[in-house]
Design a protein around this motif. Structure first.
Motif, PDB file in Angstrom:
ATOM      1  N   GLY A  71       0.816  -1.200   0.000  1.00  0.00           N
ATOM      2  CA  GLY A  71       0.000   0.000   0.000  1.00  0.00           C
ATOM      3  C   GLY A  71       0.854   1.255   0.000  1.00  0.00           C
ATOM      4  O   GLY A  71       2.081   1.212   0.146  1.00  0.00           O
ATOM      5  N   ARG A  72       0.205   2.390  -0.145  1.00  0.00           N
ATOM      6  CA  ARG A  72       0.913   3.673  -0.161  1.00  0.00           C
ATOM      7  C   ARG A  72       1.704   3.860   1.126  1.00  0.00           C
ATOM      8  O   ARG A  72       1.188   3.689   2.230  1.00  0.00           O
ATOM      9  CB  ARG A  72      -0.085   4.817  -0.316  1.00  0.00           C
ATOM     10  N   GLY A  73       2.964   4.206   0.984  1.00  0.00           N
ATOM     11  CA  GLY A  73       3.808   4.479   2.148  1.00  0.00           C
ATOM     12  C   GLY A  73       4.355   3.242   2.815  1.00  0.00           C
ATOM     13  O   GLY A  73       5.091   3.332   3.793  1.00  0.00           O
ATOM     14  N   SER A  74       4.023   2.068   2.294  1.00  0.00           N
ATOM     15  CA  SER A  74       4.517   0.826   2.864  1.00  0.00           C
ATOM     16  C   SER A  74       5.691   0.318   2.030  1.00  0.00           C
ATOM     17  O   SER A  74       6.227   1.024   1.173  1.00  0.00           O
ATOM     18  CB  SER A  74       3.384  -0.202   2.922  1.00  0.00           C
ATOM     19  N   THR A  75       6.096  -0.916   2.260  1.00  0.00           N
ATOM     20  CA  THR A  75       7.193  -1.533   1.526  1.00  0.00           C
ATOM     21  C   THR A  75       6.865  -2.992   1.242  1.00  0.00           C
ATOM     22  O   THR A  75       5.956  -3.568   1.862  1.00  0.00           O
ATOM     23  CB  THR A  75       8.512  -1.486   2.325  1.00  0.00           C
ATOM     24  N   GLY A  86       2.583  14.380  -2.592  1.00  0.00           N
ATOM     25  CA  GLY A  86       1.811  14.566  -1.366  1.00  0.00           C
ATOM     26  C   GLY A  86       2.647  14.659  -0.114  1.00  0.00           C
ATOM     27  O   GLY A  86       2.102  14.726   0.991  1.00  0.00           O
ATOM     28  N   GLY A  87       3.966  14.673  -0.261  1.00  0.00           N
ATOM     29  CA  GLY A  87       4.837  14.838   0.904  1.00  0.00           C
ATOM     30  C   GLY A  87       5.182  13.534   1.577  1.00  0.00           C
ATOM     31  O   GLY A  87       4.424  12.557   1.526  1.00  0.00           O
ATOM     32  N   GLY A  88       6.351  13.503   2.216  1.00  0.00           N
ATOM     33  CA  GLY A  88       6.787  12.307   2.927  1.00  0.00           C
ATOM     34  C   GLY A  88       7.366  11.278   1.976  1.00  0.00           C
ATOM     35  O   GLY A  88       7.207  11.352   0.758  1.00  0.00           O
ATOM     36  N   ASP A  89       8.062  10.324   2.542  1.00  0.00           N
ATOM     37  CA  ASP A  89       8.675   9.259   1.744  1.00  0.00           C
ATOM     38  C   ASP A  89       7.685   8.113   1.559  1.00  0.00           C
ATOM     39  O   ASP A  89       7.883   7.006   2.056  1.00  0.00           O
ATOM     40  CB  ASP A  89       9.955   8.765   2.431  1.00  0.00           C
ATOM     41  N   ARG A  90       6.609   8.401   0.841  1.00  0.00           N
ATOM     42  CA  ARG A  90       5.540   7.419   0.690  1.00  0.00           C
ATOM     43  C   ARG A  90       5.562   6.831  -0.720  1.00  0.00           C
ATOM     44  O   ARG A  90       5.209   7.503  -1.687  1.00  0.00           O
ATOM     45  CB  ARG A  90       4.185   8.039   1.021  1.00  0.00           C
ATOM     46  N   GLN A  91       5.974   5.589  -0.803  1.00  0.00           N
ATOM     47  CA  GLN A  91       6.015   4.896  -2.080  1.00  0.00           C
ATOM     48  C   GLN A  91       4.597   4.595  -2.552  1.00  0.00           C
ATOM     49  O   GLN A  91       3.718   4.283  -1.741  1.00  0.00           O
ATOM     50  CB  GLN A  91       6.818   3.600  -1.945  1.00  0.00           C
ATOM     51  N   ALA A  92       4.394   4.667  -3.855  1.00  0.00           N
ATOM     52  CA  ALA A  92       3.052   4.477  -4.399  1.00  0.00           C
ATOM     53  C   ALA A  92       3.128   3.794  -5.756  1.00  0.00           C
ATOM     54  O   ALA A  92       4.207   3.598  -6.316  1.00  0.00           O
ATOM     55  CB  ALA A  92       2.330   5.820  -4.509  1.00  0.00           C
ATOM     56  N   TRP A  93       1.933   3.467  -6.267  1.00  0.00           N
ATOM     57  CA  TRP A  93       1.825   2.729  -7.522  1.00  0.00           C
ATOM     58  C   TRP A  93       0.996   3.483  -8.541  1.00  0.00           C
ATOM     59  O   TRP A  93       0.094   4.239  -8.192  1.00  0.00           O
ATOM     60  CB  TRP A  93       1.208   1.352  -7.283  1.00  0.00           C
ATOM     61  N   GLN A  94       1.299   3.244  -9.796  1.00  0.00           N
ATOM     62  CA  GLN A  94       0.632   3.846 -10.936  1.00  0.00           C
ATOM     63  C   GLN A  94      -0.882   3.659 -10.849  1.00  0.00           C
ATOM     64  O   GLN A  94      -1.377   2.627 -10.432  1.00  0.00           O
ATOM     65  CB  GLN A  94       1.163   3.179 -12.211  1.00  0.00           C
ATOM     66  N   GLY A  95      -1.592   4.712 -11.248  1.00  0.00           N
ATOM     67  CA  GLY A  95      -3.050   4.667 -11.254  1.00  0.00           C
ATOM     68  C   GLY A  95      -3.680   5.500 -10.171  1.00  0.00           C
ATOM     69  O   GLY A  95      -4.836   5.903 -10.293  1.00  0.00           O
ATOM     70  N   ALA A  96      -2.924   5.780  -9.094  1.00  0.00           N
ATOM     71  CA  ALA A  96      -3.433   6.623  -8.010  1.00  0.00           C
ATOM     72  C   ALA A  96      -3.068   8.084  -8.279  1.00  0.00           C
ATOM     73  O   ALA A  96      -2.046   8.358  -8.915  1.00  0.00           O
ATOM     74  CB  ALA A  96      -2.840   6.174  -6.682  1.00  0.00           C
ATOM     75  N   GLY A 120      -2.340  -7.606  -3.590  1.00  0.00           N
ATOM     76  CA  GLY A 120      -1.789  -6.420  -2.939  1.00  0.00           C
ATOM     77  C   GLY A 120      -2.831  -5.803  -2.039  1.00  0.00           C
ATOM     78  O   GLY A 120      -3.981  -6.261  -1.975  1.00  0.00           O
ATOM     79  N   LYS A 121      -2.427  -4.739  -1.347  1.00  0.00           N
ATOM     80  CA  LYS A 121      -3.333  -4.071  -0.417  1.00  0.00           C
ATOM     81  C   LYS A 121      -3.434  -2.590  -0.753  1.00  0.00           C
ATOM     82  O   LYS A 121      -2.443  -1.956  -1.134  1.00  0.00           O
ATOM     83  CB  LYS A 121      -2.847  -4.245   1.023  1.00  0.00           C
ATOM     84  N   SER A 122      -4.637  -2.040  -0.631  1.00  0.00           N
ATOM     85  CA  SER A 122      -4.896  -0.617  -0.752  1.00  0.00           C
ATOM     86  C   SER A 122      -4.448  -0.097  -2.122  1.00  0.00           C
ATOM     87  O   SER A 122      -4.931  -0.546  -3.154  1.00  0.00           O
ATOM     88  CB  SER A 122      -4.221   0.127   0.415  1.00  0.00           C
ATOM     89  N   ASN A 123      -3.501   0.838  -2.169  1.00  0.00           N
ATOM     90  CA  ASN A 123      -2.996   1.354  -3.436  1.00  0.00           C
ATOM     91  C   ASN A 123      -2.399   0.226  -4.284  1.00  0.00           C
ATOM     92  O   ASN A 123      -2.575   0.180  -5.504  1.00  0.00           O
ATOM     93  CB  ASN A 123      -1.963   2.438  -3.158  1.00  0.00           C
TER      94      ASN A 123
END
Length: 332
Positions: free
Chosen positions: A92-96, A123-133, A168-171
């Motif tokens: 998910g967003r911000g996870s690993t 959006g600030g912070g070291d939050r990893q994310a995935w395409q589409g969001a 996967g979870k969330s994002n």
């Protein structure tokens, strides 16, 4: 904490798998699910194992002029002479990848499991994310990264290319929906959990019907079960029904409440034997069902183990056979 009894687990798996509409017994979760075909597997078949079986290690690849990473788990009984299924697991967003490996229990499956890491988004912070969001890093092609990751796995390990699954979870769960739309030639089925299904601005026309099982808590306040119009998030039952329509399902939803907090909806009679299932967790939060440690806000049901239920669904589905070099399956 409520511990699910074997009877409850079996009941949920039976309904999700749609066994009431099938003949013959469904193999138990502990059964050997490796493909015993005599046809050759990926280029990695027969090669030395790149890490100790039973271990998880961080690996690097190049994709889109970036160095990308993924956590790779190889099952303890890995045999380089047999083709193995692959489960791609998106955090998910911000996870690993390492975090979702810890709470999801997916490394217990009889499969190669890869846990990719996203790129830090907006959006600030070291939050990893995935395409589409809407908060994903602009210009990053995670669909291409997934292709590169699969190429890397096929080169290193003995991979069954007909049995590649995404969860996967969330994002990260939302991204599995993107993959189902755009990479149905490589992804056999998807199993999103607490999915954030943001509109991507593109119509979804997969190259083949894609089997789907989705898990979601009805009390999820992060990605509401009833949807969020302000963020363009659909109601979860509507999202599942859209996939059933996309897959040409003729019957459903067939609903069955297994336990007070677990209701399964299924669509059947779909094109090419595809199935669509939705597991609603009444009162469940933005969590991974069955997790023993923190996986998100709200209640975590212990009635089911998501990794077991999704595996019983995914393992039934394979990419279609193509061409004269089609893989010939032997009965187990």
């Amino acid at each position: 904490m409520r511990i699910p009894t074997p009877a409850v687990v079996t009941s949920v798996m039976t309904v999700v798998a749609g066994l009431t509409l099938l003949s013959g017994p469904f193999p138990p979760a502990s059964a050997d699910t490796r493909d015993r075909s005599q046809a050759p597997g990926s280029r990695g078949c027969g090669l030395a194992v790149p890490q100790s079986p039973g271990s998880s290690e961080l690996r690097e690849i190049s994709s889109g002029d970036r160095v990308r990473t993924y956590q790779l788990h190889i099952p303890s009984d890995y045999d380089p002479k047999r083709r193995w299924p692959v489960v791609l697991t998106f955090h998910g967003r911000g996870s690993t990848g390492a975090e979702i490996e810890e709470f999801s229990k997916l490394s217990a499956l009889p499969a190669i499991v890869a846990y990719p890491n996203g790129v830090i988004g907006t959006g600030g912070g070291d939050r990893q994310a995935w395409q589409g969001a809407p908060y994903a890093a602009p210009g990053v092609d995670d669909v291409a990264f997934t292709d590169d990751l699969l190429d890397d796995l096929e080169a290193r390990l003995c991979v069954d290319r007909r049995r590649v699954y995404a969860t996967g979870k969330s994002n990260g769960a939302g991204f599995t929906g993107v993959l189902a739309c755009r990479s149905a030639d490589r992804i056999a089925a998807i199993a999103p959990v607490a999915g954030a299904f943001y509109p991507t601005g593109e119509e979804c026309h997969p190259s083949r019907p894609v089997p789907v099982i989705e898990f979601h808590g009805t009390a999820d306040v992060t990605i509401p079960y009833a949807g969020d119009a302000d963020r363009g998030l659909p109601a979860i039952p509507d999202w599942a029904a859209a996939w059933a329509d996309r897959d040409g399902c003729r019957t459903g939803p067939l609903q069955q409440t297994i336990e007070p907090d677990i209701t399964v909806s299924r669509w059947v009679g779909c094109d090419r034997g595809t199935q669509v299932s939705h597991v609603a967790v009444t009162g469940g939060g933005h969590t991974w069902p069955g997790a023993d440690i923190y996986s998100g806000g709200g209640v975590t049901t212990q009635t089911i183990e998501a990794h077991e239920v999704l595996w019983q669904f995914l393992r039934r589905h394979r990419l279609p056979v193509r061409g004269a070099t089609a893989l010939i399956e032997e009965s187990s």
